[in-house]
Design a protein around this motif. Structure first.
Motif, PDB file in Angstrom:
ATOM      1  N   ALA A  92       8.315 -53.902 -45.821  1.00 23.60           N
ATOM      2  CA  ALA A  92       8.795 -54.937 -46.744  1.00 23.60           C
ATOM      3  C   ALA A  92       8.697 -56.281 -46.041  1.00 23.60           C
ATOM      4  CB  ALA A  92      10.219 -54.639 -47.171  1.00 23.60           C
ATOM      5  N   SER A  94       8.309 -60.886 -46.737  1.00 18.14           N
ATOM      6  CA  SER A  94       8.435 -62.026 -47.641  1.00 18.14           C
ATOM      7  C   SER A  94       7.745 -63.228 -47.025  1.00 18.14           C
ATOM      8  CB  SER A  94       9.901 -62.354 -47.917  1.00 18.14           C
ATOM      9  OG  SER A  94       9.979 -63.495 -48.761  1.00 18.14           O
ATOM     10  N   ASP A 136       6.858 -68.238 -53.373  1.00 19.08           N
ATOM     11  CA  ASP A 136       7.583 -67.410 -54.337  1.00 19.08           C
ATOM     12  C   ASP A 136       8.774 -66.761 -53.655  1.00 19.08           C
ATOM     13  OD1 ASP A 136       5.869 -67.948 -56.433  1.00 19.08           O
ATOM     14  OD2 ASP A 136       4.579 -66.219 -56.019  1.00 19.08           O
ATOM     15  N   VAL A 138      10.172 -63.868 -53.432  1.00 26.31           N
ATOM     16  CA  VAL A 138      10.016 -62.433 -53.669  1.00 26.31           C
ATOM     17  C   VAL A 138       9.958 -61.680 -52.344  1.00 26.31           C
ATOM     18  CG1 VAL A 138       8.778 -62.711 -55.852  1.00 26.31           C
ATOM     19  CG2 VAL A 138       7.493 -62.582 -53.724  1.00 26.31           C
ATOM     20  N   THR A 140       7.997 -58.375 -50.910  1.00 25.33           N
ATOM     21  CA  THR A 140       6.866 -57.518 -51.227  1.00 25.33           C
ATOM     22  C   THR A 140       6.961 -56.234 -50.414  1.00 25.33           C
ATOM     23  OG1 THR A 140       5.491 -59.470 -51.618  1.00 25.33           O
ATOM     24  CG2 THR A 140       4.347 -57.380 -51.260  1.00 25.33           C
ATOM     25  N   THR A 142       4.890 -53.009 -49.280  1.00 26.26           N
ATOM     26  CA  THR A 142       3.483 -52.630 -49.138  1.00 26.26           C
ATOM     27  C   THR A 142       3.377 -51.245 -48.524  1.00 26.26           C
ATOM     28  OG1 THR A 142       2.925 -54.945 -48.737  1.00 26.26           O
ATOM     29  CG2 THR A 142       1.266 -53.319 -48.128  1.00 26.26           C
TER      30      THR A 142
END
Length: 155
Positions: A92, A94, A136, A138, A140, A142
């Motif tokens: 994870a 960002s 952004d 968020v 992410t 992956t």
């Protein structure tokens, strides 16, 4: 007529008792190979459908410092139908400055095996950095296989 019947019966008895040999030819057929095609099928990864993030409301009460949160059930299921073992690293990240994410997991599946795993991933957000950033807001998650060079999954 009785004499003929007796003679026929005597001849039949003579043939049967006289050592008639009976033989049969045993023939072994040629072997015929039957091809069986097995397609390995590759490997597939699916994220856990119920990954969630704890609610973080960054408002005026957080002027300085950080606030923490958690991503729960981060991971998934690796189905490996190959003859070699496969592994997937779930991470994870960002791009947002001030949003720091730590944690992840590696899922390994031996040949012809299915493995699942999930972990909780912690994150912290710095309000001042988050407001100043144009990225952004968020996180992410992956999944990347061991042979991937970041151009997409190899399987």
């Amino acid at each position: 007529m009785k004499k003929v019947l007796l003679t026929s019966t005597a001849l039949a008895t003579l043939f049967l008792a006289g050592g008639l040999s009976v033989s049969a030819a045993v023939v072994t057929p040629d072997s015929l190979p039957i091809p069986v095609n097995v397609t390995p099928g590759g490997a597939e990864f699916a994220f856990n459908a119920d990954m969630t993030a704890s609610d973080i409301l960054v408002d005026a009460t957080l002027i300085e410092g950080t606030q923490s949160g958690t991503l729960t059930n981060v991971g998934g299921t690796l189905t490996n139908l190959n003859l070699d073992s496969e592994s997937v690293t779930v991470s994870a990240t960002s791009a947002l400055a001030g949003l720091v994410v730590t944690g992840g997991t590696t899922i390994e599946a031996e040949a012809i095996q299915e493995e699942s795993d999930s972990v909780d991933v912690a994150f912290t957000i710095n309000r001042a950095a988050a407001i100043a950033s144009t990225e952004d807001r968020v996180i992410t998650v992956t999944a990347q296989d061991a042979g991937d060079n970041e151009d997409g999954p190899a399987f």
